[in-house]
Design a protein around this motif. Structure first.
Motif, PDB file in Angstrom:
ATOM      1  N   LYS A   1      10.888  -0.070  27.155  1.00  0.00           N
ATOM      2  CA  LYS A   1      10.100   1.162  27.080  1.00  0.00           C
ATOM      3  C   LYS A   1       9.388   1.906  25.725  1.00  0.00           C
ATOM      4  CE  LYS A   1      14.210   3.530  26.856  1.00  0.00           C
ATOM      5  NZ  LYS A   1      15.276   4.380  28.010  1.00  0.00           N
ATOM      6  N   ASN A   2       9.673   1.133  24.793  1.00  0.00           N
ATOM      7  CA  ASN A   2       8.865   2.082  23.572  1.00  0.00           C
ATOM      8  C   ASN A   2       8.338   0.926  22.601  1.00  0.00           C
ATOM      9  OD1 ASN A   2       9.735   4.393  24.553  1.00  0.00           O
ATOM     10  ND2 ASN A   2      11.808   4.941  24.083  1.00  0.00           N
ATOM     11  N   VAL A   3       7.926   1.389  21.995  1.00  0.00           N
ATOM     12  CA  VAL A   3       7.147   0.571  20.760  1.00  0.00           C
ATOM     13  C   VAL A   3       8.313   0.224  19.839  1.00  0.00           C
ATOM     14  CG1 VAL A   3       5.627   0.293  18.676  1.00  0.00           C
ATOM     15  CG2 VAL A   3       4.756   0.597  20.911  1.00  0.00           C
ATOM     16  N   PRO A   4       8.158  -0.657  19.921  1.00  0.00           N
ATOM     17  CA  PRO A   4       9.797  -0.929  18.483  1.00  0.00           C
ATOM     18  C   PRO A   4       9.225  -0.524  17.088  1.00  0.00           C
ATOM     19  CG  PRO A   4       9.896  -2.751  19.394  1.00  0.00           C
ATOM     20  CD  PRO A   4       8.054  -1.771  19.859  1.00  0.00           C
ATOM     21  N   LEU A   5       9.904  -0.076  16.524  1.00  0.00           N
ATOM     22  CA  LEU A   5       9.316   1.369  14.678  1.00  0.00           C
ATOM     23  C   LEU A   5       9.529  -0.374  13.717  1.00  0.00           C
ATOM     24  CD1 LEU A   5      10.602   4.139  15.153  1.00  0.00           C
ATOM     25  CD2 LEU A   5       8.177   3.592  15.833  1.00  0.00           C
ATOM     26  N   LEU A   6      10.724  -1.176  13.922  1.00  0.00           N
ATOM     27  CA  LEU A   6      10.546  -1.517  12.521  1.00  0.00           C
ATOM     28  C   LEU A   6      10.016  -2.701  12.916  1.00  0.00           C
ATOM     29  CD1 LEU A   6      14.910  -1.245  12.821  1.00  0.00           C
ATOM     30  CD2 LEU A   6      13.553  -0.121  11.110  1.00  0.00           C
ATOM     31  N   THR A   7       9.739  -3.866  11.089  1.00  0.00           N
ATOM     32  CA  THR A   7       9.223  -5.253  11.423  1.00  0.00           C
ATOM     33  C   THR A   7      10.027  -5.419  10.598  1.00  0.00           C
ATOM     34  OG1 THR A   7       8.104  -4.158   9.642  1.00  0.00           O
ATOM     35  CG2 THR A   7       7.111  -3.582  11.098  1.00  0.00           C
ATOM     36  N   TYR A   8       9.035  -7.043  10.198  1.00  0.00           N
ATOM     37  CA  TYR A   8      10.386  -8.254   9.675  1.00  0.00           C
ATOM     38  C   TYR A   8      10.177  -7.510   8.468  1.00  0.00           C
ATOM     39  CZ  TYR A   8      11.247 -12.411   8.033  1.00  0.00           C
ATOM     40  OH  TYR A   8      11.241 -13.592   6.438  1.00  0.00           O
ATOM     41  N   GLU A   9       9.285  -7.138   7.693  1.00  0.00           N
ATOM     42  CA  GLU A   9       7.913  -6.667   6.139  1.00  0.00           C
ATOM     43  C   GLU A   9       9.682  -5.619   6.093  1.00  0.00           C
ATOM     44  OE1 GLU A   9       4.227  -5.744   5.578  1.00  0.00           O
ATOM     45  OE2 GLU A   9       4.883  -6.080   3.325  1.00  0.00           O
ATOM     46  N   ALA A  10       9.401  -4.344   6.927  1.00  0.00           N
ATOM     47  CA  ALA A  10      10.002  -3.268   6.573  1.00  0.00           C
ATOM     48  C   ALA A  10      11.584  -3.945   6.413  1.00  0.00           C
ATOM     49  CB  ALA A  10       9.485  -2.300   7.605  1.00  0.00           C
ATOM     50  N   GLU A  11      12.110  -4.569   7.245  1.00  0.00           N
ATOM     51  CA  GLU A  11      14.024  -5.260   7.112  1.00  0.00           C
ATOM     52  C   GLU A  11      13.702  -6.360   5.894  1.00  0.00           C
ATOM     53  OE1 GLU A  11      16.677  -4.805   9.271  1.00  0.00           O
ATOM     54  OE2 GLU A  11      14.662  -3.396   8.929  1.00  0.00           O
ATOM     55  N   ASN A  12      12.746  -6.913   5.817  1.00  0.00           N
ATOM     56  CA  ASN A  12      13.096  -7.992   4.957  1.00  0.00           C
ATOM     57  C   ASN A  12      12.478  -7.734   3.183  1.00  0.00           C
ATOM     58  OD1 ASN A  12      14.730 -10.232   5.237  1.00  0.00           O
ATOM     59  ND2 ASN A  12      12.760  -9.416   6.884  1.00  0.00           N
ATOM     60  N   GLY A  13      11.455  -6.335   2.977  1.00  0.00           N
ATOM     61  CA  GLY A  13      10.458  -6.246   1.984  1.00  0.00           C
ATOM     62  C   GLY A  13       9.290  -7.387   1.602  1.00  0.00           C
ATOM     63  N   TYR A  14       8.675  -8.722   2.461  1.00  0.00           N
ATOM     64  CA  TYR A  14       8.011  -9.573   2.525  1.00  0.00           C
ATOM     65  C   TYR A  14       7.635  -9.560   3.736  1.00  0.00           C
ATOM     66  CZ  TYR A  14      12.059 -12.088   2.912  1.00  0.00           C
ATOM     67  OH  TYR A  14      13.641 -12.503   2.876  1.00  0.00           O
ATOM     68  N   GLU A  15       6.617 -10.441   4.017  1.00  0.00           N
ATOM     69  CA  GLU A  15       6.173 -10.818   5.544  1.00  0.00           C
ATOM     70  C   GLU A  15       6.535 -11.635   5.588  1.00  0.00           C
ATOM     71  OE1 GLU A  15       1.986 -10.930   5.027  1.00  0.00           O
ATOM     72  OE2 GLU A  15       1.020  -9.144   4.951  1.00  0.00           O
TER      73      GLU A  15
ATOM     74  N   GLY B   1       4.665 -13.371  -4.668  1.00  0.00           N
ATOM     75  CA  GLY B   1       4.136 -12.220  -5.761  1.00  0.00           C
ATOM     76  C   GLY B   1       4.742 -11.584  -6.308  1.00  0.00           C
ATOM     77  N   THR B   2       5.687 -11.625  -5.443  1.00  0.00           N
ATOM     78  CA  THR B   2       6.756 -10.238  -6.275  1.00  0.00           C
ATOM     79  C   THR B   2       7.772 -10.191  -6.723  1.00  0.00           C
ATOM     80  OG1 THR B   2       7.039  -8.763  -4.092  1.00  0.00           O
ATOM     81  CG2 THR B   2       5.819  -8.415  -4.333  1.00  0.00           C
ATOM     82  N   HIS B   3       8.398 -11.186  -5.595  1.00  0.00           N
ATOM     83  CA  HIS B   3       9.935 -11.614  -6.698  1.00  0.00           C
ATOM     84  C   HIS B   3      10.067 -13.057  -7.883  1.00  0.00           C
ATOM     85  CE1 HIS B   3      10.519  -9.944  -3.369  1.00  0.00           C
ATOM     86  NE2 HIS B   3      11.970  -9.971  -3.239  1.00  0.00           N
ATOM     87  N   PHE B   4       8.344 -12.692  -8.712  1.00  0.00           N
ATOM     88  CA  PHE B   4       8.594 -14.666 -10.020  1.00  0.00           C
ATOM     89  C   PHE B   4       7.447 -13.074 -11.203  1.00  0.00           C
ATOM     90  CE2 PHE B   4       4.240 -14.281  -8.937  1.00  0.00           C
ATOM     91  CZ  PHE B   4       3.269 -13.598 -10.576  1.00  0.00           C
ATOM     92  N   ILE B   5       8.840 -14.059 -12.515  1.00  0.00           N
ATOM     93  CA  ILE B   5       8.877 -13.364 -13.514  1.00  0.00           C
ATOM     94  C   ILE B   5       8.575 -14.217 -14.363  1.00  0.00           C
ATOM     95  CG2 ILE B   5       9.902 -12.399 -15.339  1.00  0.00           C
ATOM     96  CD1 ILE B   5      12.257 -12.876 -12.059  1.00  0.00           C
ATOM     97  N   ASP B   6       6.883 -14.047 -14.977  1.00  0.00           N
ATOM     98  CA  ASP B   6       6.511 -14.458 -16.224  1.00  0.00           C
ATOM     99  C   ASP B   6       6.586 -13.936 -17.369  1.00  0.00           C
ATOM    100  OD1 ASP B   6       5.977 -17.264 -14.407  1.00  0.00           O
ATOM    101  OD2 ASP B   6       3.968 -16.264 -13.584  1.00  0.00           O
ATOM    102  N   VAL B   7       7.623 -14.489 -18.117  1.00  0.00           N
ATOM    103  CA  VAL B   7       7.809 -13.520 -19.524  1.00  0.00           C
ATOM    104  C   VAL B   7       6.602 -13.898 -20.002  1.00  0.00           C
ATOM    105  CG1 VAL B   7       9.319 -13.414 -21.128  1.00  0.00           C
ATOM    106  CG2 VAL B   7      10.344 -13.676 -18.570  1.00  0.00           C
ATOM    107  N   ALA B   8       6.238 -15.239 -20.527  1.00  0.00           N
ATOM    108  CA  ALA B   8       5.323 -15.801 -21.329  1.00  0.00           C
ATOM    109  C   ALA B   8       4.491 -16.783 -20.823  1.00  0.00           C
ATOM    110  CB  ALA B   8       6.111 -15.921 -23.150  1.00  0.00           C
TER     111      ALA B   8
END
Lengths: 996, 268
Positions: free
Chosen positions: A750-764, A814-821
């Motif tokens: 009856k209602n639009v769910p508010l949580l999304t996959y991205e909100a739950e995981n931090g990525y799409e 794009g947010t879970h990698f680290i290129d130090v040098a």
């Protein structure tokens, strides 16, 4: 001149070859070979590594791993220098991993892993309650890619986090079967679905079920291998799951394409938790959380416009439409028309209570409404049941003088059998003005913003660290399109329900008119009332039925008194497959269609066994062809036309039972639950929204679920109680007994769910979580992997990071990698953690990185301190120690110390770094020494150095790790001082050869 | 032969282990553990030959002044065995360790520091101090610096099989190529590394050649250096296909301190 005495009493200075022998300290030596100065004031002989490892296990039994390790049949080319060994402990042994049907014992157990080619053998130091130890052959199978030369051997990289040990082949090994394919592959099969490929027979013989292969860039999992005859020639066949390990199923247009065998990262994890019932098992699986697949049947099957849960009263019936396999879920959607939510307002109920008025506390006028179940004047059995003060009700159908009662009202009170609303009371109304009304409870009305079209999808939730879970990607559902449109299926419109018998198919006329005495069939809005309609047939006409095809049918009977109903598809009566109904509730079945082209579904009413004429009310009827199609914008679930809330239900198999070692209805034990998402179809352009909205969150560990479109309440999954059997049984192999459902009344959408996959995981959703790696380390419950390969592309100088407690998911977002040098042209060889810091070793340089909650910060870089191989680095109680051609280094968490700087010249410090035969460093905790083995330095071919962390002394060693025969016994591997266990391991397994 | 070793790891019970195999036996492996307690350095493995200790080049804190070296006192123990460790010296930073020391009660220039001779009056746990006198006074009278080296004597015999057993529970006959000199192997440790008796370790308490090359064995594991140990072979008998290593460096060998007695030459 008197005689003098020059005394040397201290020796702990070790070797010093930097200074002139005359200028070094008294306690230092120019040479110190095969001697030990760690005991203050003494020179003694050194220890060695000639003993076969032995330990005492938790049962106080002596255990040593000298047994079946002599059966490493996949290890052609010998052990991989510098790689392969790993030790870990766990609070359960691995009982059952070989035996199949036993549970691990709660015994603190030590394990040793070694790679046998691309397989991992594991030594279980206390495999049973008797304290016996055991090698478990091929406990983990990464694949079969292992070549003889040192640079191509499997290089296992392990890490243990929480309950699981992970392993990846750092060689990213692959073997190409050139031109193995005998056909093109189209892209009609989506990722996660299976297809059978025609390949060369000889190539098929080199592959194994469970192995992963790659064609072009698509990775597939082999699930079956067979043969076929084409034009008189025998070919091999591979049945594969498409689009695995984060790849996409695409077309492969070369009919002589290469098949590439690959090794994939795997996990072996101990699952000890509930999965509706207690689960205690070691499970091997591909490391990344694979999304649901469509192997065998759809991962998520959506039945639109009907009910799939067959029930009578509160009992689930065996006809319930549920998947044939575990890890699949069926879901149904229907507009809410159930008695539970829809009531009638009557002028006078069966108990004699009439509509009345009264005054409220503030003098306002109150109308007391007698409510009853639809089709009667009886007060609902459970009244007040769902009625509570504060809820709203929607009243419709009042006529004439009662019209002012129509509309939305708040419940302000409840009487013995009345609902009180605050409204100005109408006057002059009669019973006729009221008795055709309907009353809908608040919440059962579909929110306007939910009135859109949606496709659905499902993800799995895998175990993570602590209470965290790791969510897979979302697999789009398949829909089973209804034969009967929504409004017709619930009798809100007549549509193709036959009302005149004009089609000659045996249907009965006058459906709209039950006659003056009320006998016959009468179609009302929301149902068909059947009374004394013996041998009459309620029929739905359509041309969409295929003769002989399987169909699912669903019929809801809201009230039942006598008689029986026979439901058939494509025919009338009980001449062929049909569904018998003789009770209230929802009745479902899978039946084959008959051959009458115009008959959709028929319901023939007959007398029951006692000769009583049929008397019942049917609220909904639906028919689905038993083949689904993947959901898309064109066949999406359409909630726009619903006037009341939708009701949904879930069904799936799950009981973890096994017949011997074979699973019956158990899910992959790593899966702790699943989520069902809905994605809106854009009204403009017909595309899809970006967001997956969380509709269902199902926890099969706890046996609970939340329907987010209904509210946030946690509800309990319903374990099967199929009539005639026991309650759901963890050992029963009968599928119906393993059916798990949501509540039988359905969940209100009856209602639009508010949580999304991205909100739950931090990525799409759709983010690739799969990566191969050459090194790993854990800092603050986050896994860092280095020198990674994602899909076809390698990133030698890139680190990736998991989120906290998500040890198997490396999102490429794009947010879970680290290129130090990135500009140093160097590649990562080793990651090592110390406290909240990470040392990233490249071949020529090392970087010190501080890990914070915000991310990673570079603290220092150490040129010249890199290593070629991970075996050159070891963690000690004093800090991290590593060796390279430039010297020996110690980082204690605060500062870097090049230990050899004041003792060895560049020429004297010879360890001859080599990637194929790496330098080995080991830490002996008891003596607090680092043992350095230089495998390939000329003249010290099993020698090296020993660094005493307590005194700082360095000595040299030679031939302390192997017994090199001087005259004969070319076959000797290594010696053991004591008789008993194999002193010499010979190829024929029959003990030592005699000298010649 | 190509040897393959995995990485080294620490187990939960704090042991350092490594897996090893070779190209002849690729499908098999041993998992060996490091034990830091002192171990025998055998000849047959080549480990004893690598034993090498060279002190600093000692100038007695007066590099320009000539000295005379009288004696070098070494306090050692070898568990009742002939140690197999000999001492040499070099002078004036030559790095040429040609200087040797005279035989004495507890030292043989060819066989090493001798705690077997000392065993009759000392327990295996006692430190023995031996005074080593350079064999050449000439080389020790004009030196400015003095450097000591301890190395393997290599005076034993290894990788041969037993010629015969004597029927006695504590003696055997060595192979025909063994020393013709009576008493030569006395005090040396013997280790059987292959064949019957494999893994057992004894001391040669007597070596006679009059009626074959008969070595009598005893064990000093019980701490007694003088008892007959008449049943040393009874529990783990040897045979003619038992291969031995005589004269390796026993794990008990240790040096406690080194004292050099010298005199500065008068300045002219």
């Amino acid at each position: 001149v008197p005689k003098k005495v020059y005394k040397i009493e201290a020796f702990e200075g070790g070797i010093n070859q930097l200074g002139d022998p005359r200028d070094i300290d008294d306690n230092q030596f120019e040479e110190l070979f095969n001697a030990d100065v760690s005991r203050i004031g003494k020179i003694t002989l050194p220890g060695n590594a000639l003993q076969i490892y032995s330990t005492t296990n938790i049962k106080n039994e002596t255990a040593n791993p000298d047994g079946d390790i002599n059966s490493m049949g996949n290890n052609s080319g010998g052990l991989t220098p510098g790689y392969g060994l790993f030790a870990f402990s766990h609070d359960f042994n691995m009982q059952g991993l070989v035996e199949g049907d036993n549970n691990p014992d709660a015994l603190e157990t030590d394990f040793i892993c070694i790679n046998d080619g691309a397989h991992i053998d594991i030594w279980d130091s206390c495999h049973n309650t008797a304290g016996e130890n055991l090698w478990i052959q091929s406990a983990i199978k990464m694949g079969s890619v292992h070549l003889d030369s040192n640079d191509k051997k499997v290089k296992p990289i392990y890490y243990k986090a929480d309950n699981g040990v992970r392993v990846c082949d750092a060689n990213f090994g692959q073997i190409t079967l050139t031109g193995a394919m005998n056909e093109e592959i189209d892209d009609s099969v989506v990722a996660g679905s299976e297809v059978t490929l025609n390949i060369n027979l000889t190539d098929a013989s080199s592959l194994s079920i469970g192995e992963y292969i790659k064609i072009d860039s698509e990775i597939m999992k082999i699930i079956n291998i067979g043969t076929t005859i084409v034009d008189g020639v025998e070919h091999g066949t591979l049945t594969v799951l498409r689009g695995q390990f984060g790849t996409t199923a695409v077309a492969h247009t070369n009919n002589n394409a290469d098949i590439v065998k690959i090794n994939v990262p795997k996990i072996l994890t101990h699952i000890n938790r509930p999965m509706l019932e207690k689960l205690n098992r070691w499970v091997e699986d591909i490391q990344m959380p694979e999304p649901p697949n469509n192997y065998g049947e759809s991962a998520l099957s959506v039945f639109r416009g009907g009910k799939i849960l067959a029930s009578s009263s509160s009992t689930l019936l065996s006809g319930t439409i549920y998947p044939a396999n575990p890890e699949k879920v069926n879901m149904s959607f229907i507009e809410a028309v159930d008695d539970d939510e829809e009531f009638v307002v009557v002028h006078t109920n069966a108990g004699g209570t009439t509509i009345s008025t009264s005054s409220g506390n503030s003098g306002e006028q109150i109308v007391n409404l007698p409510v009853s179940t639809v089709g009667s004047t009886a007060v609902p059995d459970d009244f007040p049941g769902p009625f509570t003060i504060g809820k709203s009700v929607t009243i419709t159908g009042m006529t004439d003088d009662a019209v002012p009662l129509n509309g939305i009202h708040e419940i302000v009170g409840l009487g013995a059998d009345v609902v009180k609303i605050a409204v100005e009371a109408p006057t002059g109304y009669t019973e006729a003005h009221i008795d055709n009304s309907r009353l809908y409870l608040e919440g059962e009305v579909l929110s306007d913003d939910l009135k859109n079209k949606y496709i659905l999808g499902m993800s799995y939730l895998y175990d993570g660290g602590g209470s965290e879970t790791q969510e897979s990607d979302v697999t789009i559902a398949h829909t089973f399109d209804p034969i009967i449109p929504q409004q017709e299926s619930v009798f809100k419109t007549v549509g193709n329900w036959d009302t005149d018998g004009g089609d000659g198919s045996g249907f009965d006329a006058n459906l709209l008119d039950a006659g003056s005495d009320g006998d016959g069939m009468q179609l009302l809005s929301g149902g068909v009332v059947v009374n004394n309609a013996t041998n009459k047939v309620l029929g739905y006409t359509t041309n969409n039925i295929t003769n002989g095809a399987d169909y699912y049918v669903s019929v809801n009977v809201s009230s039942y008194t006598d008689g029986a109903a026979i439901v058939a598809v494509g025919q009338v009566g009980d001449g062929a497959e049909h569904l018998d109904i003789s009770s209230a509730g929802t009745h479902t079945a899978k039946i084959a269609a008959g051959s009458t082209a115009t008959i959709g579904v028929s319901i023939k009413f007959v007398v029951d066994g006692d000769g009583n004429a049929p008397s019942l009310t049917i609220n909904s009827v639906q028919v689905w062809k038993a083949t689904g199609t993947e959901m898309s914008a064109t066949n999406a679930l359409d909630l726009r036309t619903l006037t009341s809330a939708a009701k949904s239900s879930l069904s799936f198999l799950c009981n973890n039972s096994r017949t011997s070692s074979a699973q019956n209805n158990s899910w992959n034990e790593r899966i702790e639950g699943f989520r069902i998402y809905m994605k809106q179809v854009d009204m403009m352009g017909g595309g899809l929204s970006d967001e997956f909205l969380l509709l269902y969150d199902v926890n099969i560990k706890d046996g609970t679920y939340i329907c987010r479109a209904k509210g946030g309440d946690i509800e309990t999954l319903r374990l099967s109680d199929i009539a005639g059997g026991n309650d759901w049984n963890a050992t029963s192999t009968t599928d119906a007994r393993a059916v798990v459902t949501t509540n039988l009344n359905g969940d209100s959408i009856k209602n639009v769910p508010l949580l999304t996959y991205e909100a739950e995981n931090g990525y799409e959703a759709g983010t690739n979580l799969a990566a191969m790696y050459k090194t790993s380390a854990i800092v603050q419950r986050k896994v860092y992997i280095g020198n990674v390969k994602i899909g076809e592309r390698t990133f030698p100088d890139r680190m990736m990071r998991s989120d906290i407690d998500r040890f198997d998911s490396f999102p490429n977002d794009g947010t879970h990698f680290i290129d130090v040098a990135t500009s140093d042209g160097d590649s990562i060889t080793k990651l090592e953690s110390i406290g909240d810091k990470l040392i990233q070793f490249k071949k020529k340089i090392a970087y010190l990185i501080k890990v914070t909650t915000e991310g990673e910060e570079l603290e220092a870089n150490w040129p010249g301190a890199g290593v070629l191989s991970p075996s050159q680095v070891v963690s000690t109680t004093n800090g991290i120690v590593w060796a390279n051609n430039n010297g020996l280094f110690l980082y204690n968490g605060e500062e870097l110390n090049q230990v050899t700087a004041d003792r060895f010249t560049y020429n004297e410090w010879q360890i001859n770094e080599n990637e194929d035969t790496p330098v080995l460093l080991g830490y002996d905790e008891k003596s607090n020494k680092v043992i350095i083995q230089t495998l390939n330095t000329a003249g010290t071919n099993s020698g090296g150095f020993i660094y005493d962390l307590s005194t700082g002394a360095i000595t040299q060693s030679q031939k302390l790790f192997n017994w090199y025969m001087t005259n004969f016994y070319e076959g000797v591997i290594s010696g053991q001082e004591k008789i008993g266990s194999p002193i010499y391991v010979k190829g024929n397994g029959e003990g030592p050869e005699e000298p010649t | 032969m190509a040897i393959y070793r995995t990485n080294m790891i620490s187990t939960k019970d704090k042991k350092l282990i490594v897996a090893v195999n070779n190209n002849s036996f690729q499908s098999q492996a041993n998992i060996n553990q490091w034990d830091d307690s002192a171990k025998d350095l055998y000849q047959w493995t080549g480990a004893a030959n690598e034993f090498n200790i060279q002190t600093k080049d000692i100038d007695f804190n007066n590099p320009s002044r000539r000295k005379k070296i009288y004696r070098v006192y070494v306090t050692f123990k070898a568990g009742g065995y002939m140690s197999g460790v000999i001492a040499k010296y070099a002078v004036n930073g030559s790095d040429s360790f040609t200087g040797t020391f005279n035989d004495t009660t507890y030292y043989s220039a060819t066989k090493g520091f001798d705690s077997f001779n000392g065993s009759k009056s000392n327990s295996t746990a006692d430190w023995i101090t031996v005074g080593l006198k350079p064999t050449s006074t000439l080389s020790t009278t004009k030196i400015k610096s003095f450097q000591l080296k301890f190395e393997f004597a290599n005076a034993g015999r290894h990788s041969y099989s037993v010629h015969s057993t004597t029927g006695n529970v504590n003696s055997l006959t060595l192979d025909a190529g063994a020393s013709e000199t009576a008493g030569y192997y006395e005090g040396m440790p013997i280790y059987f590394f292959h064949g019957p008796g494999n893994g057992s370790r004894y001391r040669i308490s007597n070596y006679a050649v009059a009626y074959g090359k008969i070595a009598s064995l005893d064990t000093v594991d019980d701490g007694s250096l003088t008892d007959a140990d008449s049943t040393v072979l009874a529990s783990n008998p040897i045979a003619t296909n038992s291969y031995y290593d005589i004269g390796f460096i026993p794990k008990e060998f240790a040096i406690n301190d080194i004292s050099i007695v010298y005199r500065d030459k008068p300045i002219k």
